[in-house]
Write a protein that holds these residues in place. Structure first.
Motif, PDB file in Angstrom:
ATOM      1  N   SER A 182      13.768  31.853  43.040  1.00  0.00           N
ATOM      2  CA  SER A 182      13.851  30.079  42.512  1.00  0.00           C
ATOM      3  C   SER A 182      13.515  30.129  40.999  1.00  0.00           C
ATOM      4  CB  SER A 182      12.616  29.343  43.314  1.00  0.00           C
ATOM      5  OG  SER A 182      12.464  28.083  42.614  1.00  0.00           O
ATOM      6  N   ALA A 183      14.401  29.520  40.263  1.00  0.00           N
ATOM      7  CA  ALA A 183      14.530  29.467  38.681  1.00  0.00           C
ATOM      8  C   ALA A 183      13.349  28.538  38.490  1.00  0.00           C
ATOM      9  CB  ALA A 183      15.817  29.048  38.360  1.00  0.00           C
ATOM     10  N   LEU A 184      13.179  27.309  39.340  1.00  0.00           N
ATOM     11  CA  LEU A 184      12.325  26.541  39.273  1.00  0.00           C
ATOM     12  C   LEU A 184      10.740  27.073  39.291  1.00  0.00           C
ATOM     13  CD1 LEU A 184      11.507  23.362  38.788  1.00  0.00           C
ATOM     14  CD2 LEU A 184      11.629  23.182  41.245  1.00  0.00           C
ATOM     15  N   LEU A 185      10.515  27.629  40.420  1.00  0.00           N
ATOM     16  CA  LEU A 185       9.195  28.292  40.436  1.00  0.00           C
ATOM     17  C   LEU A 185       8.864  29.306  39.397  1.00  0.00           C
ATOM     18  CD1 LEU A 185       9.144  28.663  44.407  1.00  0.00           C
ATOM     19  CD2 LEU A 185       7.891  26.841  43.091  1.00  0.00           C
ATOM     20  N   THR A 186       9.836  30.094  39.082  1.00  0.00           N
ATOM     21  CA  THR A 186       9.659  30.899  37.988  1.00  0.00           C
ATOM     22  C   THR A 186       9.497  30.466  36.661  1.00  0.00           C
ATOM     23  OG1 THR A 186      11.249  32.634  38.891  1.00  0.00           O
ATOM     24  CG2 THR A 186      10.814  33.130  36.543  1.00  0.00           C
ATOM     25  N   ALA A 187      10.028  29.305  36.195  1.00  0.00           N
ATOM     26  CA  ALA A 187      10.084  28.463  35.158  1.00  0.00           C
ATOM     27  C   ALA A 187       8.423  27.850  35.182  1.00  0.00           C
ATOM     28  CB  ALA A 187      10.982  27.667  34.845  1.00  0.00           C
ATOM     29  N   ALA A 188       8.151  27.371  36.363  1.00  0.00           N
ATOM     30  CA  ALA A 188       6.867  26.683  36.493  1.00  0.00           C
ATOM     31  C   ALA A 188       5.630  27.535  36.248  1.00  0.00           C
ATOM     32  CB  ALA A 188       6.814  26.098  37.886  1.00  0.00           C
ATOM     33  N   THR A 189       5.903  28.926  36.772  1.00  0.00           N
ATOM     34  CA  THR A 189       4.803  29.899  36.490  1.00  0.00           C
ATOM     35  C   THR A 189       4.669  30.214  35.213  1.00  0.00           C
ATOM     36  OG1 THR A 189       5.361  30.777  38.759  1.00  0.00           O
ATOM     37  CG2 THR A 189       3.898  32.123  37.181  1.00  0.00           C
ATOM     38  N   TYR A 190       5.842  30.515  34.326  1.00  0.00           N
ATOM     39  CA  TYR A 190       5.742  30.608  33.027  1.00  0.00           C
ATOM     40  C   TYR A 190       5.127  29.384  32.173  1.00  0.00           C
ATOM     41  CZ  TYR A 190       7.627  32.519  28.299  1.00  0.00           C
ATOM     42  OH  TYR A 190       7.671  33.028  27.525  1.00  0.00           O
ATOM     43  N   ALA A 191       5.495  28.416  32.643  1.00  0.00           N
ATOM     44  CA  ALA A 191       4.850  27.180  31.952  1.00  0.00           C
ATOM     45  C   ALA A 191       3.280  27.187  32.195  1.00  0.00           C
ATOM     46  CB  ALA A 191       5.223  25.784  32.676  1.00  0.00           C
ATOM     47  N   LEU A 230      13.621  30.564  30.951  1.00  0.00           N
ATOM     48  CA  LEU A 230      14.882  30.618  31.871  1.00  0.00           C
ATOM     49  C   LEU A 230      15.721  32.134  31.756  1.00  0.00           C
ATOM     50  CD1 LEU A 230      16.531  27.145  31.209  1.00  0.00           C
ATOM     51  CD2 LEU A 230      15.002  27.859  32.985  1.00  0.00           C
ATOM     52  N   ALA A 231      14.927  33.028  31.067  1.00  0.00           N
ATOM     53  CA  ALA A 231      15.608  34.342  30.989  1.00  0.00           C
ATOM     54  C   ALA A 231      15.846  35.001  32.189  1.00  0.00           C
ATOM     55  CB  ALA A 231      14.793  35.339  29.951  1.00  0.00           C
ATOM     56  N   THR A 232      14.973  35.186  33.184  1.00  0.00           N
ATOM     57  CA  THR A 232      15.242  35.677  34.617  1.00  0.00           C
ATOM     58  C   THR A 232      16.418  35.239  35.322  1.00  0.00           C
ATOM     59  OG1 THR A 232      12.734  36.207  34.597  1.00  0.00           O
ATOM     60  CG2 THR A 232      14.278  36.379  36.542  1.00  0.00           C
ATOM     61  N   ALA A 233      16.384  33.745  35.442  1.00  0.00           N
ATOM     62  CA  ALA A 233      17.444  33.054  36.093  1.00  0.00           C
ATOM     63  C   ALA A 233      18.849  33.142  35.309  1.00  0.00           C
ATOM     64  CB  ALA A 233      17.068  31.573  36.112  1.00  0.00           C
ATOM     65  N   TYR A 234      18.625  32.967  34.053  1.00  0.00           N
ATOM     66  CA  TYR A 234      19.842  33.109  33.239  1.00  0.00           C
ATOM     67  C   TYR A 234      20.566  34.629  33.117  1.00  0.00           C
ATOM     68  CZ  TYR A 234      23.010  32.513  29.113  1.00  0.00           C
ATOM     69  OH  TYR A 234      24.144  32.507  28.161  1.00  0.00           O
ATOM     70  N   VAL A 254      10.452  21.361  31.943  1.00  0.00           N
ATOM     71  CA  VAL A 254      11.728  20.692  31.958  1.00  0.00           C
ATOM     72  C   VAL A 254      12.951  21.461  32.073  1.00  0.00           C
ATOM     73  CG1 VAL A 254      12.985  19.061  30.513  1.00  0.00           C
ATOM     74  CG2 VAL A 254      10.530  18.755  30.700  1.00  0.00           C
ATOM     75  N   ALA A 255      13.039  22.563  31.266  1.00  0.00           N
ATOM     76  CA  ALA A 255      14.213  23.313  31.308  1.00  0.00           C
ATOM     77  C   ALA A 255      14.315  24.032  32.831  1.00  0.00           C
ATOM     78  CB  ALA A 255      14.171  24.485  30.277  1.00  0.00           C
ATOM     79  N   GLY A 256      13.290  24.339  33.281  1.00  0.00           N
ATOM     80  CA  GLY A 256      13.574  24.821  34.817  1.00  0.00           C
ATOM     81  C   GLY A 256      14.103  23.717  35.726  1.00  0.00           C
ATOM     82  N   VAL A 257      13.380  22.581  35.278  1.00  0.00           N
ATOM     83  CA  VAL A 257      13.996  21.259  36.715  1.00  0.00           C
ATOM     84  C   VAL A 257      15.475  21.286  36.108  1.00  0.00           C
ATOM     85  CG1 VAL A 257      13.986  18.879  36.975  1.00  0.00           C
ATOM     86  CG2 VAL A 257      11.923  20.200  36.379  1.00  0.00           C
ATOM     87  N   LEU A 258      15.947  21.308  34.760  1.00  0.00           N
ATOM     88  CA  LEU A 258      17.652  21.131  34.684  1.00  0.00           C
ATOM     89  C   LEU A 258      18.174  22.289  35.082  1.00  0.00           C
ATOM     90  CD1 LEU A 258      17.259  19.864  30.855  1.00  0.00           C
ATOM     91  CD2 LEU A 258      17.776  18.570  32.808  1.00  0.00           C
ATOM     92  N   ALA A 259      17.806  23.505  35.028  1.00  0.00           N
ATOM     93  CA  ALA A 259      18.477  24.579  35.626  1.00  0.00           C
ATOM     94  C   ALA A 259      18.585  24.498  37.076  1.00  0.00           C
ATOM     95  CB  ALA A 259      17.596  25.807  35.279  1.00  0.00           C
ATOM     96  N   GLU A 260      17.539  24.072  37.717  1.00  0.00           N
ATOM     97  CA  GLU A 260      17.773  23.965  39.171  1.00  0.00           C
ATOM     98  C   GLU A 260      18.740  22.771  39.561  1.00  0.00           C
ATOM     99  OE1 GLU A 260      15.824  25.385  42.886  1.00  0.00           O
ATOM    100  OE2 GLU A 260      15.696  25.835  40.764  1.00  0.00           O
ATOM    101  N   LEU A 261      18.738  21.760  38.704  1.00  0.00           N
ATOM    102  CA  LEU A 261      19.824  20.739  38.914  1.00  0.00           C
ATOM    103  C   LEU A 261      21.248  21.005  38.635  1.00  0.00           C
ATOM    104  CD1 LEU A 261      17.726  17.646  38.120  1.00  0.00           C
ATOM    105  CD2 LEU A 261      18.136  18.484  40.261  1.00  0.00           C
ATOM    106  N   SER A 262      21.167  22.071  37.652  1.00  0.00           N
ATOM    107  CA  SER A 262      22.670  22.231  37.008  1.00  0.00           C
ATOM    108  C   SER A 262      22.878  24.003  37.104  1.00  0.00           C
ATOM    109  CB  SER A 262      22.984  21.792  35.729  1.00  0.00           C
ATOM    110  OG  SER A 262      21.892  22.033  34.829  1.00  0.00           O
ATOM    111  N   SER A 263      22.325  24.359  36.051  1.00  0.00           N
ATOM    112  CA  SER A 263      22.426  25.978  35.790  1.00  0.00           C
ATOM    113  C   SER A 263      21.579  26.223  34.517  1.00  0.00           C
ATOM    114  CB  SER A 263      23.935  26.498  35.483  1.00  0.00           C
ATOM    115  OG  SER A 263      24.220  26.110  34.034  1.00  0.00           O
TER     116      SER A 263
END
Length: 411
Positions: free
Chosen positions: A47-56, A239-243, A359-368
């Motif tokens: 999950s990009a969202l959970l990864t970004a959230a953990t980074y946050a 977002l590097a991992t998801a990117y 916020v970037a994690g949420v945007l990535a989850e909704l789009s890319s």
């Protein structure tokens, strides 16, 4: 002729040298652990969202802990504060290094470790202006920033490979050791540095006094506005991992993507301190803040790892204006309240980065992930225009009142 102090002049100061080396090697361990945590969470959750959230989580806790803790740097010898903080963090990270630690426990420990960071930073930032006089301080801040970028690059670049070969627990174990080394270097190489006195003795009064210092100076408020824009520009790190996954590359690319901004920051710090004329420092802040957003917006057009590395490196070069902002801010704050005030400012910076990544994690989850980076760039650029205008007005008013800017040219 402008006789600026050299890097050799700054490194020749023994106390600065101890603080510099202690912080650099500790930051190296931090970056290894950060890559390890990001890869661990993404591997377990996809999950990009959970990864970004953990980074946050590695950025947001200071929003609460800084007001509560940083006043201690104005009440106790600052060396003692730093050593105690480093030893405590070493113990917490040692627990994180145990293989198989559940994600929930890991998240709690990350919050605990990061919550202590503002106290260490407040004590260190309060010491530096007393160790380095005049423009040596600006050169020292630039050197510390460039070194910080180098160790981030090494940590990010090596981190992905290290975790792939050995697992996340080794990287976090190294991080624990670096905290112990840092505590030893500070204890041996730095004086006590007792605060000058006059700091409030309770948390509430200390926080209130610190807020009044910031709120009472338009320049400080404007500088914080420029500084906190970095919350938009740091979004690619989260977002590097998801990117990398979006573009079909492996874990090794994660470290390279994360390293792009620090590489740029290293170059930018050196360029600003050595080549930007002193008289241009104030007027350059707004324009640099605005153009820092452009490469992020461009990187969303054609997502690719090589393109992102180049563009995100340019972001690092341009956004290194924050180093000048930091130096200007610290020099304006009285020593007696420097720990609390700088701690509050640093907490806001970390919080802005954490919110930006979230916020970037949420945007990535909704789009890319690529589109999320682009949106963060556009939003940051628009706000940078407003922040730059606020800084210009504050500078103009200070000049009109005959205050401050004669001093600022020595920052």
């Amino acid at each position: 002729m402008d006789q600026r102090p050299t890097v050799r002049d700054v490194v020749g100061v023994a106390e600065f040298r101890a603080l510099w080396i202690a912080h650099a090697q500790s930051r190296l361990g931090d970056q290894l652990a950060r890559v390890a945590i990001a890869i661990l969470v993404f591997d377990r959750t996809s999950s990009a969202l959970l990864t970004a959230a953990t980074y946050a989580l590695s950025l947001l806790p200071p929003l609460v802990s800084a007001p509560l803790l940083t006043g201690l740097a104005d009440r106790f010898p600052r060396r003692r504060v730093m050593v105690t903080t480093e030893l405590t963090r070493a113990g917490l990270v040692a627990v994180m290094a145990i293989p198989g630690v559940p994600l929930v426990v890991l998240a709690v420990l990350v919050v605990a470790v990061v919550s202590l960071q503002p106290l260490y930073s407040a004590a260190r930032n309060a010491i530096l202006p007393n160790v380095l006089e005049g423009d040596r301080y600006v050169v020292g801040v630039g050197l510390a920033g460039a070194t910080d970028s180098v160790v981030q690059v090494v940590g990010f670049a090596v981190g992905g490979v290290l975790v792939t070969l050995t697992g996340s627990h080794v990287a976090m174990g190294i991080n624990a050791v670096t905290f112990l080394v840092s505590a030893t270097l500070v204890r041996v190489g730095v004086g006590l540095h007792r605060p000058t006195g006059g700091a409030p003795r309770t948390v509430g009064r200390s926080v209130t006094a610190g807020v009044r210092v910031i709120w009472g100076d338009r320049r400080l408020r404007a500088l914080l506005g420029l500084l906190y824009l970095y919350g938009f520009y740091v979004a690619p790190e989260g977002l590097a991992t998801a990117y990398a996954a979006e573009t079909g590359t492996g874990d090794a690319a994660v470290g390279l993507l994360m390293a792009a901004d620090p590489v740029g920051a290293m170059l930018g710090s050196l360029l600003l301190t050595r080549w930007l004329p002193v008289a241009w420092r104030e007027r350059s802040l707004g324009p640099l803040a605005v153009v820092s957003a452009v490469p992020l917006a461009v990187s969303a057009v054609y997502p690719s790892v090589p393109g992102a590395i180049a563009l995100w490196t340019l972001v690092g070069v341009l956004s290194s204006y924050t180093m000048l902002v930091h130096a200007m801010f610290v020099r304006l704050v009285p020593d007696a309240q420097r720990g609390q005030v700088v701690g509050l400012a640093s907490a806001g910076l970390q919080a802005s980065q954490g919110l930006g990544v979230a916020v970037a994690g949420v945007l990535a989850e909704l789009s890319s992930p690529a589109r999320a980076v682009g949106v963060m760039g556009v939003a940051g650029g628009l706000l940078a225009v407003l922040a730059g205008r606020s800084w210009s007005r504050a500078v103009g008013r200070a000049r009109g009142g005959g205050t401050g800017l004669r001093r600022s040219r020595r920052w």
